[in-house]
Design an enzyme around this catalytic site. Structure first.
Site, PDB file in Angstrom:
ATOM      1  N   GLY A 158       1.254   9.339  -5.857  1.00 56.45           N
ATOM      2  CA  GLY A 158       2.399   8.514  -6.235  1.00 56.45           C
ATOM      3  C   GLY A 158       2.301   7.926  -7.637  1.00 56.45           C
ATOM      4  O   GLY A 158       3.137   7.097  -8.014  1.00 56.45           O
ATOM      5  N   TYR A 173       0.826  -1.202   0.000  1.00 54.62           N
ATOM      6  CA  TYR A 173       0.000   0.000   0.000  1.00 54.62           C
ATOM      7  C   TYR A 173       0.864   1.257   0.000  1.00 54.62           C
ATOM      8  O   TYR A 173       1.953   1.277   0.565  1.00 54.62           O
ATOM      9  CB  TYR A 173      -0.926   0.017   1.221  1.00 54.62           C
ATOM     10  CG  TYR A 173      -2.008  -1.031   1.158  1.00 54.62           C
ATOM     11  CD1 TYR A 173      -3.168  -0.810   0.426  1.00 54.62           C
ATOM     12  CD2 TYR A 173      -1.862  -2.250   1.806  1.00 54.62           C
ATOM     13  CE1 TYR A 173      -4.155  -1.773   0.353  1.00 54.62           C
ATOM     14  CE2 TYR A 173      -2.847  -3.220   1.742  1.00 54.62           C
ATOM     15  CZ  TYR A 173      -3.993  -2.974   1.011  1.00 54.62           C
ATOM     16  OH  TYR A 173      -4.971  -3.919   0.937  1.00 54.62           O
ATOM     17  N   GLU A 174       0.307   2.315  -0.591  1.00 57.33           N
ATOM     18  CA  GLU A 174       1.030   3.580  -0.694  1.00 57.33           C
ATOM     19  C   GLU A 174       1.331   4.199   0.669  1.00 57.33           C
ATOM     20  O   GLU A 174       2.179   5.078   0.787  1.00 57.33           O
ATOM     21  CB  GLU A 174       0.206   4.562  -1.535  1.00 57.33           C
ATOM     22  CG  GLU A 174       0.994   5.720  -2.069  1.00 57.33           C
ATOM     23  CD  GLU A 174       0.160   6.597  -2.995  1.00 57.33           C
ATOM     24  OE1 GLU A 174      -0.940   7.005  -2.590  1.00 57.33           O
ATOM     25  OE2 GLU A 174       0.610   6.850  -4.119  1.00 57.33           O
ATOM     26  N   SER A 175       0.644   3.751   1.698  1.00 52.74           N
ATOM     27  CA  SER A 175       0.901   4.277   3.034  1.00 52.74           C
ATOM     28  C   SER A 175       2.146   3.651   3.662  1.00 52.74           C
ATOM     29  O   SER A 175       2.590   4.087   4.716  1.00 52.74           O
ATOM     30  CB  SER A 175      -0.309   3.990   3.928  1.00 52.74           C
ATOM     31  OG  SER A 175      -0.631   2.614   3.871  1.00 52.74           O
ATOM     32  N   GLY A 176       2.709   2.609   3.024  1.00 55.69           N
ATOM     33  CA  GLY A 176       3.919   1.978   3.545  1.00 55.69           C
ATOM     34  C   GLY A 176       3.704   0.587   4.105  1.00 55.69           C
ATOM     35  O   GLY A 176       4.645  -0.051   4.578  1.00 55.69           O
TER      36      GLY A 176
END
Lengths: 260, 322
Positions: A137, A57-60
């Site tokens: 992103g 996920y783009e949140s890490g």
């Protein structure tokens, strides 16, 4: 575009898009996904064609084991029990730019025949008619994922356009024109309510390879803003199976958060 | 000889705790460049509200995901320039005030510098390390460099894999006057611990001239020192520590309270109508003396709805010399 063009009774467009996208994930290892349709597709693929699939996920968050269906890419349930949570520099620098993502999922307001995307503005950037959210992103997902799947609900000439109002997220063709060498091949699949377009790599344009049951090639071409190339043999998309629908409805999204 | 029974005497620490009012009035000035970071998690909303209460003007706000708190600061007239890589109400809709400013210059134009996420991250990385620029494999073929002169292309001084010199985009450093972040806990001198999504907070703090850390709770030094790997930002980078429980609402603090998804969904409607948005600010920001009043105005029943259960991490053994 309305859902009238699809003839599978009782199947919503979200279900259709999620099932079709999930099948495309067969044999892939890592997928960079946002919340919504990409999560549904990746979760279903995990239960069907790609049991080893890891969603990043783009949140890490890597290796999430959520207790509930996440509502955002940063939902607390993605973090509790996850295998790893990375900082932004690690996620974008090492994971994405380092070349660890097989498939990136993107959406867009506009796409052109080379798979370049606009998520910034409708109209002129300086004084836009509509200000959209921008890249996030997406630029990095496009430049660095091995391949990119685009899922778009709307398939009409304004969204599938000859000329983007603004190119936020370029495919590798445009990048190479100015001497920059992205890692990935750019968009390889575009999945819509009308069918599937594919593109093998740099230098190729999107080609219609499949239509949903009841949709004609002519209808897809009419709803595409450029002279859409059509494969010699256009397949008919296999409708969602009972098994796929059951998993999606009962296991993946029982509360129908995204299955609208 | 070291005393074997007790650790060395702790170094003397400076108490940097202050109230939110003191911290904002000391570290945020008209015309400043202010970075507010927190990627969906731990968004420093209460700090943004105090900036609004104190009527700051002509700020440049740097924030990767410009979201509700930025829309509120825009509506309050605090911001003339925005540096961002995503302008939206998370996945719940639009930012009404931002769109009015950008689409119609209503009530005033907004200078907007648009980047991508990694572009912003690299600006912080360059800023934190005092480097003149930072390279990244993005932007080739994008129209963004045509509207943002900060995005420039250089020729790599080294040959690429094929022996030819490679073209690569670079971004400039960002060095905010002040970075404000929200975190779960810190000690009085500013050793700050974050768990869950750690985002780009450390880089944003190190890039800034001054840093304000807002925390759910201030803890004893021993709590921090029992788990030093959880310290994302050490005290030498921190100028002020503010205790402000629930200061990240409507975002969340992992382990403390959950995200207020209903408010995110409501915001698109509130902000679409300028009068409604101004009424909201009047009631919830200007109409509350501080964040504690905002919290109590929401009521305990509301906070119960965002309560979370326990999921403790297992302790690790740092070991000690026998």
């Amino acid at each position: 575009m309305s859902t009238d063009l699809t003839t599978t009774p009782g199947v919503t467009s979200s279900e259709l898009l999620a099932v079709v996208a999930s099948r495309e994930l067969a044999a892939r290892r890592t997928v960079f996904a946002g919340i919504g349709l990409p999560t549904l597709a990746a979760s279903l693929a995990h239960l069907t064609v790609a049991p080893q699939l890891e969603i990043v996920y783009e949140s890490g968050v890597c290796g999430a084991h959520p207790s509930h269906l996440p509502e955002t890419i940063a939902d607390a349930v993605l973090i509790t029990g996850a295998e790893a949570v990375l900082s932004m520099p690690a996620l974008f620098g090492y994971v994405l730019q380092g070349g660890h993502i097989d498939v990136g999922f993107l959406g867009a307001a506009q796409i052109d025949k080379w798979g370049n995307l606009n998520t910034s503005v409708i109209g002129d950037w300086e004084a836009p008619k509509v200000r959209l959210p921008g890249s996030g992103g997406a630029i990095e997902v496009m430049a660095n994922s091995r391949e990119v799947f685009v899922v778009m609900r709307r398939h009409d000439p304004r969204s599938f356009t000859e000329e983007l109002d603004f190119c936020t997220t370029p495919g590798p063709d445009r990048a190479r024109e100015e001497g920059v060498r992205p890692l990935g091949t750019g968009v390889t699949r575009v999945i819509t309510e009308l069918g599937i377009m594919a593109r093998a790599g740099v230098g190729e344009e999107l080609t219609l390879v499949a239509v949903h049951p009841g949709v004609t090639v002519g209808q897809v071409r009419e709803n595409t803003g450029w002279d859409l190339a059509v494969a010699d043999t256009v397949e008919t998309v296999r409708p969602p199976s009972d098994d796929e629908l059951r998993l999606l409805r009962e296991d993946v999204d029982p509360d129908r958060v995204y299955l609208r | 000889m070291w005393d074997r029974s007790t650790p060395r005497t702790p170094r003397s620490t400076v108490d940097k705790t202050m109230t939110m009012r003191e911290a904002i009035s000391s570290f945020v000035h008209d015309g400043d460049t202010v970075s507010l970071e927190g990627f969906t998690h731990l968004i420093p909303t209460a700090a943004g509200h105090e900036i609004i209460r104190q009527g700051r003007r002509d700020l440049t706000v740097v924030r990767m995901t410009a979201d509700i708190v930025v829309d509120q600061m825009l509506a309050a007239g605090c911001v003339t320039r925005l540096v961002s890589s995503f302008v939206g109400n998370s996945s719940a809709g639009s930012l009404g005030e931002l769109r009015r400013r950008v689409e119609k210059a209503d009530p005033a134009p907004l200078v907007f510098e648009e980047y991508s996420h990694y572009g912003m991250i690299c600006r912080y990385l360059a800023g934190a390390q005092r480097l003149p620029f930072y390279p990244l494999r993005s932007y080739g073929g994008s129209d963004l460099p045509t509207v943002n002169e900060g995005l420039r292309k250089v020729t790599s001084p080294y040959p690429g894999p094929d022996g030819e010199p490679e073209q690569v985009y670079v971004v400039p450093p960002v060095n905010p006057d002040v970075t404000i972040i929200h975190a779960q806990r810190a000690d009085r001198s500013g050793n700050t611990q974050i768990w869950g999504l750690t985002g780009v907070q450390a880089e944003a703090v190190y890039a800034a001239d001054k840093a304000v850390v807002v925390v759910e709770e201030i803890v004893e030094d021993e709590v921090v020192r029992s788990d030093p790997n959880r310290t994302v930002i050490p005290s030498h980078a921190v100028d002020a520590v503010v205790a402000c429980p629930r200061g990240a609402h409507p975002s969340f603090a992992q382990g403390y309270y959950d995200r207020d998804n209903a408010f995110y969904r409501a915001w698109s409607g509130i902000s679409k109508d300028r009068d409604r948005l101004q009424e909201w600010l009047k009631e919830w920001v200007y109409g509350t003396a501080d964040h504690a009043e905002y919290v109590s105005k929401l009521g305990e029943e509301f906070w119960d709805s965002l309560a979370v259960g326990e999921a403790m991490s297992l302790p690790v053994n740092y070991g000690r010399r026998l």
